[in-house]
Design a protein around this motif. Sequence first.
Motif, PDB file in Angstrom:
ATOM      1  N   GLY A 162       5.143  12.762 -19.712  1.00  0.00           N
ATOM      2  CA  GLY A 162       6.093  12.148 -20.649  1.00  0.00           C
ATOM      3  C   GLY A 162       7.508  12.155 -20.121  1.00  0.00           C
ATOM      4  N   ARG A 163       7.909  13.267 -19.553  1.00  0.00           N
ATOM      5  CA  ARG A 163       9.261  13.374 -18.986  1.00  0.00           C
ATOM      6  C   ARG A 163       9.419  12.415 -17.807  1.00  0.00           C
ATOM      7  NH1 ARG A 163      10.987  19.147 -17.892  1.00  0.00           N
ATOM      8  NH2 ARG A 163      11.716  19.024 -20.028  1.00  0.00           N
ATOM      9  N   ALA A 164       8.426  12.344 -16.941  1.00  0.00           N
ATOM     10  CA  ALA A 164       8.490  11.433 -15.790  1.00  0.00           C
ATOM     11  C   ALA A 164       8.593   9.982 -16.252  1.00  0.00           C
ATOM     12  CB  ALA A 164       7.273  11.630 -14.886  1.00  0.00           C
ATOM     13  N   ALA A 165       7.869   9.624 -17.300  1.00  0.00           N
ATOM     14  CA  ALA A 165       7.925   8.250 -17.821  1.00  0.00           C
ATOM     15  C   ALA A 165       9.327   7.931 -18.344  1.00  0.00           C
ATOM     16  CB  ALA A 165       6.884   8.067 -18.923  1.00  0.00           C
ATOM     17  N   ARG A 166       9.916   8.850 -19.102  1.00  0.00           N
ATOM     18  CA  ARG A 166      11.264   8.635 -19.636  1.00  0.00           C
ATOM     19  C   ARG A 166      12.297   8.529 -18.514  1.00  0.00           C
ATOM     20  NH1 ARG A 166       9.471  12.738 -22.785  1.00  0.00           N
ATOM     21  NH2 ARG A 166      10.959  14.223 -21.927  1.00  0.00           N
ATOM     22  N   LEU A 167      12.197   9.417 -17.535  1.00  0.00           N
ATOM     23  CA  LEU A 167      13.148   9.404 -16.431  1.00  0.00           C
ATOM     24  C   LEU A 167      13.002   8.141 -15.575  1.00  0.00           C
ATOM     25  CD1 LEU A 167      12.953  13.149 -15.374  1.00  0.00           C
ATOM     26  CD2 LEU A 167      14.867  11.995 -16.520  1.00  0.00           C
ATOM     27  N   GLN A 194       0.809  -1.214   0.000  1.00  0.00           N
ATOM     28  CA  GLN A 194       0.000   0.000   0.000  1.00  0.00           C
ATOM     29  C   GLN A 194       0.844   1.266   0.000  1.00  0.00           C
ATOM     30  OE1 GLN A 194      -2.449  -0.456   3.437  1.00  0.00           O
ATOM     31  NE2 GLN A 194      -3.750  -1.986   2.484  1.00  0.00           N
ATOM     32  N   ARG A 195       2.051   1.224   0.572  1.00  0.00           N
ATOM     33  CA  ARG A 195       2.810   2.458   0.755  1.00  0.00           C
ATOM     34  C   ARG A 195       4.134   2.492   0.002  1.00  0.00           C
ATOM     35  NH1 ARG A 195       0.264   1.917   5.751  1.00  0.00           N
ATOM     36  NH2 ARG A 195      -0.776   3.810   6.448  1.00  0.00           N
ATOM     37  N   GLN A 196       4.987   1.546   0.280  1.00  0.00           N
ATOM     38  CA  GLN A 196       6.366   1.658  -0.174  1.00  0.00           C
ATOM     39  C   GLN A 196       6.610   1.218  -1.603  1.00  0.00           C
ATOM     40  OE1 GLN A 196       8.774  -0.259   2.725  1.00  0.00           O
ATOM     41  NE2 GLN A 196       8.241   1.182   4.326  1.00  0.00           N
ATOM     42  N   GLN A 197       5.681   0.551  -2.204  1.00  0.00           N
ATOM     43  CA  GLN A 197       5.887   0.098  -3.573  1.00  0.00           C
ATOM     44  C   GLN A 197       5.203   1.019  -4.578  1.00  0.00           C
ATOM     45  OE1 GLN A 197       7.987  -2.446  -4.427  1.00  0.00           O
ATOM     46  NE2 GLN A 197       8.500  -2.382  -2.263  1.00  0.00           N
ATOM     47  N   ARG A 198       5.032   2.267  -4.209  1.00  0.00           N
ATOM     48  CA  ARG A 198       4.436   3.235  -5.134  1.00  0.00           C
ATOM     49  C   ARG A 198       5.318   3.365  -6.367  1.00  0.00           C
ATOM     50  NH1 ARG A 198       3.051   6.526  -0.067  1.00  0.00           N
ATOM     51  NH2 ARG A 198       0.901   5.884   0.237  1.00  0.00           N
ATOM     52  N   ASP A 199       4.678   3.619  -7.462  1.00  0.00           N
ATOM     53  CA  ASP A 199       5.375   3.712  -8.734  1.00  0.00           C
ATOM     54  C   ASP A 199       6.261   4.956  -8.789  1.00  0.00           C
ATOM     55  OD1 ASP A 199       5.653   2.640 -11.472  1.00  0.00           O
ATOM     56  OD2 ASP A 199       4.809   4.594 -12.007  1.00  0.00           O
ATOM     57  N   ALA A 200       7.508   4.754  -9.152  1.00  0.00           N
ATOM     58  CA  ALA A 200       8.456   5.862  -9.238  1.00  0.00           C
ATOM     59  C   ALA A 200       7.994   6.922 -10.230  1.00  0.00           C
ATOM     60  CB  ALA A 200       9.839   5.344  -9.627  1.00  0.00           C
ATOM     61  N   GLU A 201       7.347   6.501 -11.291  1.00  0.00           N
ATOM     62  CA  GLU A 201       6.872   7.460 -12.290  1.00  0.00           C
ATOM     63  C   GLU A 201       5.878   8.440 -11.680  1.00  0.00           C
ATOM     64  OE1 GLU A 201       4.518   7.363 -16.529  1.00  0.00           O
ATOM     65  OE2 GLU A 201       5.829   5.670 -16.030  1.00  0.00           O
ATOM     66  N   GLN A 202       5.006   7.957 -10.796  1.00  0.00           N
ATOM     67  CA  GLN A 202       4.041   8.833 -10.135  1.00  0.00           C
ATOM     68  C   GLN A 202       4.747   9.814  -9.199  1.00  0.00           C
ATOM     69  OE1 GLN A 202       1.544   5.947  -8.252  1.00  0.00           O
ATOM     70  NE2 GLN A 202       0.179   5.756 -10.012  1.00  0.00           N
ATOM     71  N   ILE A 203       5.748   9.330  -8.472  1.00  0.00           N
ATOM     72  CA  ILE A 203       6.495  10.186  -7.555  1.00  0.00           C
ATOM     73  C   ILE A 203       7.221  11.280  -8.338  1.00  0.00           C
ATOM     74  CG2 ILE A 203       8.418  10.226  -5.908  1.00  0.00           C
ATOM     75  CD1 ILE A 203       7.528   7.332  -5.135  1.00  0.00           C
ATOM     76  N   LEU A 204       7.835  10.893  -9.464  1.00  0.00           N
ATOM     77  CA  LEU A 204       8.528  11.882 -10.296  1.00  0.00           C
ATOM     78  C   LEU A 204       7.551  12.868 -10.917  1.00  0.00           C
ATOM     79  CD1 LEU A 204      11.145   9.584 -12.065  1.00  0.00           C
ATOM     80  CD2 LEU A 204      11.591  11.320 -10.310  1.00  0.00           C
ATOM     81  N   THR A 205       6.385  12.397 -11.313  1.00  0.00           N
ATOM     82  CA  THR A 205       5.381  13.276 -11.907  1.00  0.00           C
ATOM     83  C   THR A 205       4.968  14.365 -10.921  1.00  0.00           C
ATOM     84  OG1 THR A 205       4.544  11.536 -13.369  1.00  0.00           O
ATOM     85  CG2 THR A 205       3.054  13.379 -12.925  1.00  0.00           C
ATOM     86  N   VAL A 206       4.734  13.979  -9.679  1.00  0.00           N
ATOM     87  CA  VAL A 206       4.353  14.966  -8.659  1.00  0.00           C
ATOM     88  C   VAL A 206       5.470  15.988  -8.466  1.00  0.00           C
ATOM     89  CG1 VAL A 206       3.851  15.251  -6.194  1.00  0.00           C
ATOM     90  CG2 VAL A 206       2.740  13.429  -7.485  1.00  0.00           C
TER      91      VAL A 206
END
Length: 172
Positions: free
Chosen positions: A127-132, A101-113
């Motif tokens: 798009g940038r968050a997905a590439r990164l 529920q908490r620690q396996q959040r998607d890195a792409e979402q964290i970068l997007t925020v």
Amino acid sequence: MKAGELYLLGKHLMELASHGMRDDADPEVPEIFLVLISVIVEAPGLSISELTARSGFAQSHVSAAVAQLREQGAVETRPDPADRRRTLITPVEGLVTAVAQRQQRDAEQILTVALAELDPDVKAVAGRAARLAQAADELYRLLTARALGVSGESALMPLRSLAEEATAKPKN
């Protein structure tokens, strides 16, 4: 990119990941616990040395943290049947649920925020968050393979398979 910038990037990424692995209601715990728990849930049955390689913490710190997590009932340890000198670590069932529920959040979402704070263009940020995130995933797998002493095509295998490749035996 220079070495100093790479170091600072690592610090920024650690801060983003740390915030991404927590909820406001979570109790304050040492960062090493968050990282180790995340890795243990992702790849149950790792040895202390494999956990050390994946987490980047010193083996003495990993051993001490695992002992504390075991005392708190978060993980279970057992001797490796193939090599009794090695200790294998697995999470308890309740820990798996909490981490999912908490620690396996998607890195792409964290970068997007994080990137959305700098750019109001939602499409460009996504798009940038997905590439990164894709580049970071590849870098993580390659550096983890390096830390585990695995080479070749296995460097891009799923993480659960890296430990199997490094020890030349399948996990149970």
